[in-house]
Scaffold this motif. Sequence first.
Motif, PDB file in Angstrom:
ATOM      1  N   LYS B  18      31.440  39.502  39.580  1.00 23.60           N
ATOM      2  CA  LYS B  18      30.669  38.266  39.423  1.00 23.60           C
ATOM      3  C   LYS B  18      31.339  37.103  40.138  1.00 23.60           C
ATOM      4  O   LYS B  18      30.686  36.232  40.710  1.00 23.60           O
ATOM      5  N   ASN B  22      29.883  34.878  43.416  1.00 22.94           N
ATOM      6  CA  ASN B  22      29.761  33.414  43.419  1.00 22.94           C
ATOM      7  C   ASN B  22      30.530  32.727  44.539  1.00 22.94           C
ATOM      8  O   ASN B  22      30.568  31.497  44.586  1.00 22.94           O
ATOM      9  N   LYS B  25      28.536  30.326  46.646  1.00 26.32           N
ATOM     10  CA  LYS B  25      28.124  29.175  45.840  1.00 26.32           C
ATOM     11  C   LYS B  25      29.298  28.202  45.662  1.00 26.32           C
ATOM     12  O   LYS B  25      29.122  26.983  45.724  1.00 26.32           O
ATOM     13  N   PRO B  33      32.260  27.315  40.426  1.00 28.72           N
ATOM     14  CA  PRO B  33      31.096  27.387  39.545  1.00 28.72           C
ATOM     15  C   PRO B  33      31.533  27.489  38.083  1.00 28.72           C
ATOM     16  O   PRO B  33      32.517  28.167  37.773  1.00 28.72           O
ATOM     17  N   GLU B  35      30.242  29.129  35.814  1.00 29.07           N
ATOM     18  CA  GLU B  35      30.206  30.525  35.358  1.00 29.07           C
ATOM     19  C   GLU B  35      31.561  31.207  35.574  1.00 29.07           C
ATOM     20  O   GLU B  35      32.004  31.989  34.747  1.00 29.07           O
ATOM     21  N   ASN B  36      32.210  30.898  36.682  1.00 27.29           N
ATOM     22  CA  ASN B  36      33.516  31.517  36.958  1.00 27.29           C
ATOM     23  C   ASN B  36      34.550  31.112  35.909  1.00 27.29           C
ATOM     24  O   ASN B  36      35.324  31.939  35.422  1.00 27.29           O
ATOM     25  N   CYS B  75      37.640  35.438  45.320  1.00 24.83           N
ATOM     26  CA  CYS B  75      37.304  34.053  45.684  1.00 24.83           C
ATOM     27  C   CYS B  75      38.572  33.223  45.666  1.00 24.83           C
ATOM     28  O   CYS B  75      39.099  32.877  44.609  1.00 24.83           O
ATOM     29  N   THR B  78      38.395  29.824  43.692  1.00 24.53           N
ATOM     30  CA  THR B  78      38.448  29.970  42.243  1.00 24.53           C
ATOM     31  C   THR B  78      39.877  30.258  41.793  1.00 24.53           C
ATOM     32  O   THR B  78      40.371  29.683  40.815  1.00 24.53           O
TER      33      THR B  78
END
Lengths: 390, 390, 390, 390
Positions: B18, B22, B25, B33, B35-36, B75, B78
């Motif tokens: 996931k 992302n 994004k 994000p 969500e992360n 990522c 992140t």
Amino acid sequence: MFDDTNPMIDRVRTILPKIRANADKAESDRMVPKENIDLLKSTGLHRAFQPRAYGGLEMPVPEFENCIALIASACGSTAWAFSLLAEHAHQIALYSKELQDEIWAKDPDTLASSSIAPYGKSVETEGGVRFSGEFGWSSGCDHATWAILGFLRDDATHGKVYSFAIVPRSDYEIKDTWFTQGMRGTGSKTIVVKDAFVPNHRIESVPALMTLTSAGGQLYPDSKTYHTPFIYVFASCFSSVSLGVAERMIALYTERTQGRVRAYTGAKVGQSIPACMRLAESAHQVAAGRAFLEKTWEDMRDHAARRAYPDPLKMAHWRTNQAYAVKMFVAAVDRLFEASGGSAWFEDSEAQRLFRNAHMTAAHAYTDYDVSAQILGRALMGLEPDPSLF
Amino acid sequence: MFDDTNPMIDRVRTILPKIRANADKAESDRMVPKENIDLLKSTGLHRAFQPRAYGGLEMPVPEFENCIALIASACGSTAWAFSLLAEHAHQIALYSKELQDEIWAKDPDTLASSSIAPYGKSVETEGGVRFSGEFGWSSGCDHATWAILGFLRDDATHGKVYSFAIVPRSDYEIKDTWFTQGMRGTGSKTIVVKDAFVPNHRIESVPALMTLTSAGGQLYPDSKTYHTPFIYVFASCFSSVSLGVAERMIALYTERTQGRVRAYTGAKVGQSIPACMRLAESAHQVAAGRAFLEKTWEDMRDHAARRAYPDPLKMAHWRTNQAYAVKMFVAAVDRLFEASGGSAWFEDSEAQRLFRNAHMTAAHAYTDYDVSAQILGRALMGLEPDPSLF
Amino acid sequence: MFDDTNPMIDRVRTILPKIRANADKAESDRMVPKENIDLLKSTGLHRAFQPRAYGGLEMPVPEFENCIALIASACGSTAWAFSLLAEHAHQIALYSKELQDEIWAKDPDTLASSSIAPYGKSVETEGGVRFSGEFGWSSGCDHATWAILGFLRDDATHGKVYSFAIVPRSDYEIKDTWFTQGMRGTGSKTIVVKDAFVPNHRIESVPALMTLTSAGGQLYPDSKTYHTPFIYVFASCFSSVSLGVAERMIALYTERTQGRVRAYTGAKVGQSIPACMRLAESAHQVAAGRAFLEKTWEDMRDHAARRAYPDPLKMAHWRTNQAYAVKMFVAAVDRLFEASGGSAWFEDSEAQRLFRNAHMTAAHAYTDYDVSAQILGRALMGLEPDPSLF
Amino acid sequence: MFDDTNPMIDRVRTILPKIRANADKAESDRMVPKENIDLLKSTGLHRAFQPRAYGGLEMPVPEFENCIALIASACGSTAWAFSLLAEHAHQIALYSKELQDEIWAKDPDTLASSSIAPYGKSVETEGGVRFSGEFGWSSGCDHATWAILGFLRDDATHGKVYSFAIVPRSDYEIKDTWFTQGMRGTGSKTIVVKDAFVPNHRIESVPALMTLTSAGGQLYPDSKTYHTPFIYVFASCFSSVSLGVAERMIALYTERTQGRVRAYTGAKVGQSIPACMRLAESAHQVAAGRAFLEKTWEDMRDHAARRAYPDPLKMAHWRTNQAYAVKMFVAAVDRLFEASGGSAWFEDSEAQRLFRNAHMTAAHAYTDYDVSAQILGRALMGLEPDPSLF
């Protein structure tokens, strides 16, 4: 650093501020701004390799490439696309007079873009071929009305022969596919041809072009330009762009570093010895790379002027010296950029644009140093050329 | 390549797809994000350095950094922002119990971002300071409700003393200034503080934090975590991100190259010897860099576990080994990217993102190798530390 | 930097000053002085890989290699020759018990040298082969009474099979051919065998040795040593020597530079920033290379202890990681030597000896990085091994 | 690769085989064989920079340096020593006519060696100084009858002023101290002067020499040679030697590799792609370095011809470009030597001699790149020259 006996240089200098001012626009438009092309046309440089028969300049290679380097110091993308648009006249001058008239007779300012990898599909037909294909990365195509496109033509004797068809704007569409992180402003979009008829006078094979045995190969017997095989002039375009980007990076790093202060300590970076040493090593490296290119370009000029055809080792050098110089320029840019701090990465910093563009000059098939090193190494070692290396 | 005895690794692996999904994004939002962050909070890793008194993990450095490297393979942005958000708990654990309660008593999942260069201006007042400033590049600040901010505090005895104030979200604004070409997704925006009161229990000096003589320096006598000076854990965050990005580049290059065909010749790049040799050299270089980091991290763990304070040469190594490793990782990424062709530069190519992000891991003040080489070199040569190098 | 839990290290430290004092003699004699071998035998290290059945140590790889690195810091040539003499016991332990008894039953201190390239010529005969050849570069042969020699044995099923014959001192002459500019003191002379009979119990094929299916492959079922294929231990010898030479160079450069003054200006080099930065970068590089080797050696120890046979990618790493580390060490030595001035080139300067010896550690077939990069690169890219790369 | 319009080149070519044949003798004698000097004198090249007034050539810098590079391809040591012996005439031409007559009037073939670091001690006396000192590394001194020696002269106005005394052979002894591992054949022994009287007409200060305000600074107003400050011609000697050594290494590597077979596998190295790529990259690097030197030398010739005094940035380039080129040449030699295998290390292999000599060309104070990078870097960054860098 530029050769001041080159009169075109002054004309380019005059328009440089405007080209520099358009650099961001070129990136956001993902193509060379029309204003830049118009400015460049006003200097006449776009006719550098056009035959004198059409009013062209038949300019020596060193003078042309120095102009391109200067343009690249303002906008790498503009220099890249424009140098190719201008260089293609060298290639067209080897085609039939019929094609040359089609292109230049009415409008001698006409430009052609290209996509030379052999992506095209052809079917032989009466007087020519039916031609189709999607051709990527045609730099500057928005400003051209002809396209030079690669394909493997069926030949009764030699099987598939690498050839170029030259097709008019009415025969192709442009697909906007140029979404990249480097040389964004070149507008190197995709040419789409769907079953167009290309007559034979618009087609030449690469071997014929290389050996000056094409339809127009001997059209200009007194020219001091066309005797250098066009592909080496084509290849030189990337290295002169790379040179200009690197020279601009040196100037920019000097300016930025003179004023830079470290966030954590307030130390003045411009007085730091490592910063000075990086600057010196990159300045030496770029100056050495420039000297190497200039010597190579002079050699091309000299051969063309003497109408002396280069031997295979010479050709291996002309094909690959420029790739080695690009490698030097990229290393010089990296050395400076990597010591430029986080602020250099912001979108409004010219440094990051130069960094991206410099690396892109090394990403073309002609500047791939793994390929170039094999080509020259085999030649020096006395091995046969490897056909998988072009 | 990851230590499979580390239980947190499995939890991170579960959420990795996931986070990878992302990645684009994160770039286009120019921040991690939500969500992360939620996914990462679900693993508990954000509490790696939080004191056990608040339910934290007091995780050993090697286990934490391995998790960050793994996240960075999906990522980089992140991983960068999250590693700093999580690491700051190590620093907070050295402050007063009063501050720790303010931050974690109600909500132990609370995170703090930072901007540690001494940009703040302070005026001494009863019980603390009036505090103002604009603080750039506070990675992950959108997901934090406290900010650790640097300034030079007036001290009657020592003059200006480098200190950190920790201020709550209500005392600052976030200005969206993060428009960069590297690590776009970290959301490293600007914290703006206008004349906020910061009480003394929220302020510590760097010397006190480094020597564990701050208000909370001895709060957790049995901990095997806090005896390694926090700054070396902070510094490690960049190198673990760089490691993860480089390991991903090796995997990606292998996949891409196995299927790559040269446009001009149809040659299969995956069978080319230069392509294999580049892959090998980068794989060796990254593996060597990983071994170097692991040994350094183990050394930190060991010192913390034994509550042994590192000597100055050891500290010079902990401060700088990570910068050298980052230099290795960037070189490894460059070697692969520069042989990846023009297609690697397209925006939809993960390769160019890894290239940009890898270089950015070397652009932090803590990974500037010119600074690091001077720090370690002076220590080895027996010279006094140079205060202009931090 | 050395692992202090390794008891052998202390014994080696005791004899180190004498070995260092003999370094010039080793160079001028072009062989390891007998005194050095006697000193080393007094520590017992020469029996590192000898089976416990003969009183050997069955020492773990990391402990052995750390000792070799330490010896190399005093005399690279001694370390090179001795490490090979000692390592060969690992290989002998895979031969028939009959051969092992011949070698060690009477005198367990017996040593064997080797020359493993397949230079031998053999003719099959009853119970063995008639054997001849000139075998170059047998390091330490003056101190050995057996020689391990390579040849391609005729095999009815598999054609030519790469094999090693082990022959006693009475069957060969030593020709003094070792006139080199690097590792002069190794005495790597030429073994000359003229039509000697070698019985089958003194011959094994490389495939059998590698897969532990040789006559003695399962002789020591409880050993935690022999399950790592011997060739990787053999390969490790060069890298530990290289490591020791590089670590000595760092110490020497520090000492020399601290006292060095520039002839032209009187400037103190030890306070110069470039000198400090070179020291730091080489120190980082050697420390990273050491960490990489240690991790690889630990992996070998771990596999041997678990009797786990390595998979092909693992073997590719064991074969090549050491070559990459050597590359790092040579670069680290070069960086320091090239900034050491003309005085470093004098014959009485240890610096030039370290420089020559460091480069020689990279000149063995096993440390040729072009070969190593191809081996690992092909493995990573999923290609079949290339039999021309060994 | 050599400029064939240079008539001296042909004369040097004629004697080259004999100089090459003496290369081992030069090494074992640790000095240039007398035969080599006699041969070189027979070409007249030793009078390259001697004033025409004494029958000298007043040769342009590029022509001279090309000859030196050619000699270095046969014997680096001979080229090194001879280039300095010849170059010193440039310096002598700036002294008083009285001294020039003393040196050349009777025997215009007379040569001077030098040792220019300020090792001398002087006491002012009537009409000159009493002079003593030990002066290391005076290349070619066995073939000279005068010596140019550095010292700091007491000056009432300027304190200590860096100066050169020129003393006749009767005033000094030669101590045989040249025991080195690189450029062994240069015979760079120690000049010992014990309390000799040096009259003023044999002394000039460096500032006067550099600004052409010395006693003979304006003796030859029409010369197209002496207006380039001598120190840059002096500095050029090392780079032309380095160039010749590197060009020879490329030729030698090509020959050796074409015939080389791997001991372990029988693989032909000359067909291996990595071997070809190393050759190509070194060939490119040396060609680029040559182009850089040639451009710099042409610039010197041009300034001298125009009697244009170089500005400070130009002088920083002339001082340092040659050091950067040497760095390129050493890298090119290393790339080839490190892939030449163990056999290249044998004393009878020319490869190891080239390797040692190449590195030595980078070990002179004038080719120390750390110093050169600081000199140029400061000039580019707009900082004042650092007097500790010469």
